[in-house]
Structure formats: structure tokens, C-alpha cells
Motif scaffolding. Structure first.
Motif, PDB file in Angstrom:
ATOM      1  N   UNK A  15      -4.571 -28.301  37.204  1.00  0.00           N
ATOM      2  CA  UNK A  15      -4.127 -27.759  35.916  1.00  0.00           C
ATOM      3  C   UNK A  15      -4.727 -26.379  35.694  1.00  0.00           C
ATOM      4  N   UNK A  16      -3.866 -25.408  35.306  1.00  0.00           N
ATOM      5  CA  UNK A  16      -4.332 -24.062  34.971  1.00  0.00           C
ATOM      6  C   UNK A  16      -3.653 -23.627  33.676  1.00  0.00           C
ATOM      7  N   UNK A  17      -4.484 -23.232  32.681  1.00  0.00           N
ATOM      8  CA  UNK A  17      -3.947 -22.759  31.402  1.00  0.00           C
ATOM      9  C   UNK A  17      -4.503 -21.373  31.110  1.00  0.00           C
ATOM     10  N   UNK A  18      -3.620 -20.401  30.960  1.00  0.00           N
ATOM     11  CA  UNK A  18      -3.985 -19.025  30.650  1.00  0.00           C
ATOM     12  C   UNK A  18      -3.279 -18.661  29.352  1.00  0.00           C
ATOM     13  N   UNK A  19      -4.052 -18.487  28.265  1.00  0.00           N
ATOM     14  CA  UNK A  19      -3.459 -18.306  26.948  1.00  0.00           C
ATOM     15  C   UNK A  19      -4.133 -17.165  26.183  1.00  0.00           C
ATOM     16  N   UNK A  20      -3.322 -16.367  25.534  1.00  0.00           N
ATOM     17  CA  UNK A  20      -3.812 -15.292  24.661  1.00  0.00           C
ATOM     18  C   UNK A  20      -4.773 -14.374  25.402  1.00  0.00           C
ATOM     19  N   UNK A  21      -4.312 -13.877  26.537  1.00  0.00           N
ATOM     20  CA  UNK A  21      -5.091 -12.936  27.353  1.00  0.00           C
ATOM     21  C   UNK A  21      -4.313 -11.627  27.364  1.00  0.00           C
ATOM     22  N   UNK A  22      -4.536 -10.793  26.365  1.00  0.00           N
ATOM     23  CA  UNK A  22      -3.725  -9.598  26.139  1.00  0.00           C
ATOM     24  C   UNK A  22      -3.772  -8.594  27.279  1.00  0.00           C
ATOM     25  N   UNK A  23      -4.896  -8.553  28.028  1.00  0.00           N
ATOM     26  CA  UNK A  23      -5.046  -7.558  29.091  1.00  0.00           C
ATOM     27  C   UNK A  23      -4.765  -8.118  30.482  1.00  0.00           C
ATOM     28  N   UNK A  24      -4.436  -9.387  30.595  1.00  0.00           N
ATOM     29  CA  UNK A  24      -4.281 -10.011  31.908  1.00  0.00           C
ATOM     30  C   UNK A  24      -3.103  -9.406  32.674  1.00  0.00           C
ATOM     31  N   UNK A  25      -3.392  -8.907  33.889  1.00  0.00           N
ATOM     32  CA  UNK A  25      -2.352  -8.334  34.748  1.00  0.00           C
ATOM     33  C   UNK A  25      -1.915  -9.305  35.834  1.00  0.00           C
ATOM     34  N   UNK A  26      -2.788 -10.229  36.188  1.00  0.00           N
ATOM     35  CA  UNK A  26      -2.433 -11.200  37.219  1.00  0.00           C
ATOM     36  C   UNK A  26      -3.602 -12.114  37.520  1.00  0.00           C
ATOM     37  N   UNK A  27      -3.326 -13.179  38.272  1.00  0.00           N
ATOM     38  CA  UNK A  27      -4.402 -14.076  38.706  1.00  0.00           C
ATOM     39  C   UNK A  27      -5.330 -13.329  39.660  1.00  0.00           C
ATOM     40  N   UNK A  28      -4.763 -12.643  40.621  1.00  0.00           N
ATOM     41  CA  UNK A  28      -5.515 -11.807  41.554  1.00  0.00           C
ATOM     42  C   UNK A  28      -4.609 -10.670  41.998  1.00  0.00           C
ATOM     43  N   UNK A  29      -5.140  -9.452  42.031  1.00  0.00           N
ATOM     44  CA  UNK A  29      -4.320  -8.292  42.368  1.00  0.00           C
ATOM     45  C   UNK A  29      -4.509  -7.834  43.813  1.00  0.00           C
ATOM     46  N   UNK A  30      -5.138  -8.676  44.625  1.00  0.00           N
ATOM     47  CA  UNK A  30      -5.301  -8.349  46.036  1.00  0.00           C
ATOM     48  C   UNK A  30      -4.155  -8.878  46.871  1.00  0.00           C
ATOM     49  N   UNK A  31      -4.262  -8.667  48.185  1.00  0.00           N
ATOM     50  CA  UNK A  31      -3.215  -9.073  49.129  1.00  0.00           C
ATOM     51  C   UNK A  31      -3.403 -10.503  49.617  1.00  0.00           C
ATOM     52  N   UNK A  32      -4.393 -11.207  49.073  1.00  0.00           N
ATOM     53  CA  UNK A  32      -4.673 -12.559  49.548  1.00  0.00           C
ATOM     54  C   UNK A  32      -3.492 -13.493  49.303  1.00  0.00           C
ATOM     55  N   UNK A  33      -3.317 -14.424  50.218  1.00  0.00           N
ATOM     56  CA  UNK A  33      -2.353 -15.503  50.039  1.00  0.00           C
ATOM     57  C   UNK A  33      -3.072 -16.707  49.434  1.00  0.00           C
ATOM     58  N   UNK A  34      -2.434 -17.371  48.482  1.00  0.00           N
ATOM     59  CA  UNK A  34      -3.055 -18.508  47.823  1.00  0.00           C
ATOM     60  C   UNK A  34      -2.250 -19.771  48.078  1.00  0.00           C
ATOM     61  N   UNK A  35      -2.972 -20.846  48.391  1.00  0.00           N
ATOM     62  CA  UNK A  35      -2.377 -22.164  48.529  1.00  0.00           C
ATOM     63  C   UNK A  35      -2.995 -23.081  47.481  1.00  0.00           C
ATOM     64  N   UNK A  36      -2.137 -23.593  46.589  1.00  0.00           N
ATOM     65  CA  UNK A  36      -2.568 -24.495  45.521  1.00  0.00           C
ATOM     66  C   UNK A  36      -1.766 -25.783  45.659  1.00  0.00           C
ATOM     67  N   UNK A  37      -2.146 -26.649  46.584  1.00  0.00           N
ATOM     68  CA  UNK A  37      -1.276 -27.768  46.970  1.00  0.00           C
ATOM     69  C   UNK A  37      -1.106 -28.839  45.899  1.00  0.00           C
ATOM     70  N   UNK A  38      -2.055 -28.979  44.974  1.00  0.00           N
ATOM     71  CA  UNK A  38      -1.970 -30.054  43.979  1.00  0.00           C
ATOM     72  C   UNK A  38      -1.672 -29.543  42.570  1.00  0.00           C
ATOM     73  N   UNK A  39      -1.395 -28.268  42.416  1.00  0.00           N
ATOM     74  CA  UNK A  39      -1.163 -27.720  41.080  1.00  0.00           C
ATOM     75  C   UNK A  39       0.101 -28.322  40.467  1.00  0.00           C
ATOM     76  N   UNK A  40      -0.087 -29.035  39.356  1.00  0.00           N
ATOM     77  CA  UNK A  40       1.020 -29.695  38.663  1.00  0.00           C
ATOM     78  C   UNK A  40       1.317 -29.079  37.300  1.00  0.00           C
ATOM     79  N   UNK A  41       0.281 -28.545  36.645  1.00  0.00           N
ATOM     80  CA  UNK A  41       0.434 -27.992  35.303  1.00  0.00           C
ATOM     81  C   UNK A  41       0.004 -26.534  35.300  1.00  0.00           C
TER      82      UNK A  41
END
Length: 481
Positions: free
Chosen positions: A405-431
């Protein structure tokens, strides 16, 4: 005369050095004493076993340079034996800065009903129980005491420094806060079978040996070795929670909860001083060494990297920390990385100055992270911040394998989870919730795989995700524009 409750406060007069004769106090159930600046003793022990009444002259120093001479005339019976506090259940003493002790050893036998003892902010307090002239080796029993608080006693050396053993049959709460000179609780053995933890200003500590702790340096430094839970609320005098020289001593730390500490800037302090004369051990993992060998990275650079593991930390809750800049700041001069292999839950709410949560090097250690909640942080730009290229080696995929579960709320300056070239694997992310984050343009510049994620909860409502998260965000941006 029988008084069930005695309460004294703001006794500034130099004519008050003893609260009451024993004939007044011995039947009381509660005694509350607050800001009695001239108080030298709680009970009139200097007249015990004296004969007849009399006049006693006493010199009193108020702590401001003024000394007063006073004569006290207190009538009393011809024979006063060791007084008995047979009914006393609660004793609270605060801000009595001339008081050096509370009880004499002779009075302890009568405290059979005492359930609660609180001593706060007494600058001269050296011991709670003062030894008598004649040493007695009998065991002291506190059969009903449940709660003991010793706070802001800068000169306290111990509860009792004689060699007697103590039994605390019902004791279940002990708070010791800012007693920097305390080296021992009692010099003899202290048995408290119901006491599992000790509380300090930091939080909760384990006590494998009960109250039989002996501190070689000071109580504050000892406490980090046994720290289980950090719990701080409404403290305005703290800039960081864990000093850099204590990072290696957090083997038992399980939980961190911080709320409304207005001047807090860092949770974990990371400084170069950590390696200067402190014997910091280098904890390199074999797989990193293999990667380093494959990549042909300069070994001189790698040897400057130290990995500090906080092995049992599972939960971090941060709320209303308006000056918090870093949770765990990395150091680029002497490369240092913190790892949290058992961290499962992170909740960050209303931390106005915080700009990121993790650094990219930390992500690999978040193998147990399940829930991530961040809200009301107006300066949060990314969740994972890139580090200097000179310290990095390529990692094809960064996997957070247990994140559900990941909740990102009311983050006025948020541009992204990560701004690098990394690849992300989140195999169990449901929410996944992304709400009121108007500046977000991308999740990550690399690829993002979320095989079990079907729906994203956004400010526009719940939306099905047909491709990856990056494509979804781009599509929504196009719809808005």
C-alpha cells in the motif's frame, strides 16, 4: 489530627524548611509538594528521638545568593520515635531545589501502602532514600508501589546507595528522565518481577536484569543500548533524536513515534564525527562486494562507504514536525548508508520542510516495507532522492518486494516517486493513492512494474490502470491540459 491529603505549593518564604511535624503527616494518604523553594526536608527527621520542644536555628540559601537566618518553634511530644507513614499512598514533590533526599532509611518500613512516588525538578536531590548512620542489611519491601517517576534531577546518583536489597512486588512503571549523574538504581539487588520496561524521555527501554542496572558512563548513554521504542511528543528542545555516535547501539529499536516536536531537524543524526575515535565497524554485505568487483569500481572509494544497519526497526510514525529536514541524512564526505531490513510501516504527516524520504542507496534494504503513507508535506519533491553519481554504481532493478500500500496525499511540490533512471519492481503493490499532488509528472524515469495493481485512487476518483503507472500519469496530465 488526621489529614487524608496534604498539599503545599509556592512556599517561597525562608521560614519554611520542614513541611509538617510527623503528628500531622503520618496519617495522610496523599502529600503533594510543589515549588517550596526553602524546603530542606520533607519530614522533620532532625527531631526524631529528641526530648521536648525547642528552638532550632537554620541558615537557608535560596540559590540566589541571599542567606536567611530563622528560628523555628514547633511544639512536639517528649518522646518522638521513628515516624510511621502507614496510610501514605501517593507522594509528589516538584521544584524543591534545596531538597537533597526524601526519606531516611528508617522510615521505609512504614511505607506499606505507598503506590505512587513522583519526584520532579529538584536540583539538589542526590538520593531518594538517605542512609542512616547505622548500617542495616535487612531487605526493603515495597509491596504496593506501582509507579515511580524521577524527572529532571541533575544531581541524582541513585535511588538508594546502601547495600540493602529491595523488593518491588507490584512495580510496573518506572520513568527516569534527565538524571545525568545516575549510575545505579540501588547498590544492592532490586527484584521487580512485573517490571519489563523502563521509560525515559526517549521512550521505552528493555530491562533484562530488572532494576539491577549499573552504568559505567551515564544513564543517558546506557539507555540507547536497551532502547526499544522512541516516543516523543511536544518537546521543543530537541534538534535530533538519535546522535550519530549511538547509531551502532540500536540493535533492539523496534518503533519510532514523534509528534509535534517543533525544533526537531533530524531523526537520525549522521556526521563525520561518527568515525572519529568511535570504533565504527564496517558492515559490507557480500553481494555488494561482488557487484563492486564486477563493475571495477575504485576500491579506495568503496572502502569509505560504511553501512549501519538498524536491524529490528519496524515502524516509523512522524507527525507535525514542522522543522524536520531529514529522517536519515546521508553523508557524502565520508560515505555512510543506513539500512532498515525489517522496516514494515512508514507514516509521515504534516512535516513542512521535509523534501524526501529515502535516498536511492537505501531502497535495496527495504525488503519488508509494506505500507507507505505520506501526506500534508508541502515541500516534498520526491520520495526517493538521487545521490551523487560519484558514489553510485548501476543497479538494473530496484525491488521493494513486500510493498502493498502506498498513499501520497496533499504533496504540493511532489514531482515523482523517483526522478532517476532506476527501474522499479513492486510485485505486491495492491493499493496506490495519489491525491492532490498537482506537480507530479512521472512516477520514475525508468520502467515501473506493478503486476498486481489494477486501480489507482486519484483526485479524479478511482481509475483502472491499463498500462504502467508512468503511462497512466501522462494520460491524466494530457486530459487535464
Amino acid at each position: 489530627m488526621c489529614l487524608e491529603q496534604l498539599s503545599f505549593g509556592d512556599l517561597h518564604s525562608s521560614h519554611v524548611t520542614t513541611i509538617f511535624p510527623w503528628s500531622f503527616c503520618q496519617y495522610s494518604r496523599e502529600i503533594l509538594i510543589d515549588q517550596c523553594k526553602s524546603l530542606l526536608e520533607v519530614f522533620e527527621s532532625q527531631w526524631i528521638n529528641n526530648i521536648g520542644g525547642g528552638i532550632t536555628s537554620t541558615s537557608i540559601n535560596e540559590g540566589n545568593g541571599d542567606t536567611h537566618n530563622t528560628s523555628l518553634v514547633i511544639p512536639r511530644p517528649e518522646n518522638i520515635y521513628v515516624p510511621q507513614l502507614v496510610n501514605l499512598k501517593k507522594l509528589v514533590i516538584k521544584s524543591c531545589n534545596l531538597l537533597k533526599h526524601v526519606f531516611t532509611f528508617s522510615t521505609l518500613g512504614s511505607l506499606k501502602q505507598l503506590e505512587e512516588l513522583m519526584i520532579h525538578t529538584c536540583k539538589a536531590m542526590e538520593v531518594i532514600v538517605k542512609k542512616d548512620n547505622e548500617e542495616q542489611r535487612n531487605v526493603v519491601d515495597f509491596p504496593r508501589l506501582k509507579s515511580l517517576e524521577l524527572k529532571n534531577l541533575p544531581n541524582l546518583k541513585g535511588f538508594f546507595l546502601g547495600m540493602n536489597d529491595f523488593k518491588w512486588q507490584l512495580l510496573e512503571k518506572v520513568m527516569i528522565d534527565y538524571c545525568p549523574k545516575m549510575m545505579v538504581f540501588t547498590s544492592g539487588q532490586s527484584t521487580a518481577l512485573k517490571l519489563n520496561y523502563m521509560h525515559t524521555s526517549l521512550g521505552k527501554h528493555s530491562l533484562e536484569c530488572g532494576l539491577n542496572f549499573h552504568v559505567t558512563r551515564n544513564f543517558h548513554e546506557w539507555s540507547f543500548h536497551n532502547l526499544i521504542e522512541v516516543h516523543m511528543e511536544w518537546k521543543s528542545d530537541v534538534k535530533y533524536v538519535i546522535p550519530s555516535n549511538e547509531l551502532l547501539h540500536l540493535k533492539k529499536l523496534v518503533w519510532i513515534k514523534l509528534n509535534d516536536c517543533r525544533n526537531l531537524e533530524e531523526v537520525f543524526e549522521v556526521e563525520e564525527a561518527m568515525e572519529e575515535g568511535l570504533g565504527l565497524e564496517l558492515l559490507f554485505r557480500e553481494e555488494k562486494e561482488e557487484v563492486i568487483a564486477m563493475k571495477g569500481i575504485d576500491s579506495g572509494l568503496v572502502k569509505s562507504q560504511t553501512v549501519v544497519e538498524i536491524p529490528n526497526l519496524t515502524q516509523v510514525e512522524l507527525k507535525d514536525l514542522h522543522n524536520l529536514k531529514y529522517i536519515w541524512k546521508s553523508n557524502h564526505h565520508v560515505r555512510r548508508m543506513l539500512e532498515f531490513p525489517n522496516l514494515t510501516t512508514i507514516s509521515i504527516v504534516n512535516c513542512g520542510r521535509l523534501e524526501h524520504v529515502f535516498t536511492s542507496s537505501m531502497v535495496g534494504s527495504l525488503q519488508q516495507l509494506q505500507d507507505l503513507h505520506i501526506s500534508d508535506c508541502p515541500n516534498m519533491e520526491v520520495i526517493v532522492r538521487l545521490e551523487g553519481e560519484e558514489f553510485e554504481y548501476d543497479v538494473t532493478v530496484k525491488e521493494i518486494e513486500c510493498l502493498k500500500s502506498m498513499r501520497l496525499e496533499k504533496l504540493e511540490a511532489l514531482e515523482g516517486f523517483c526522478l532517476g533512471e532506476d527501474n522499479f519492481l513492486l510485485p505486491l503493490l495492491e493499493t496506490l493513492e495519489i491525491k492532490e499532488c498537482p506537480k507530479i509528472t512521472i512516477f520514475s524515469k525508468g520502467q515501473v512494474a506493478t503486476p498486481t495493481l489494477n486501480v489507482i485512487d486519484t483526485s479524479f476518483g478511482r481509475c483502472y490502470i491499463r498500462e504502467d503507472i508512468n503511462h497512466f500519469i501522462k494520460t491524466k496530465l494530457d486530459e487535464v491540459t
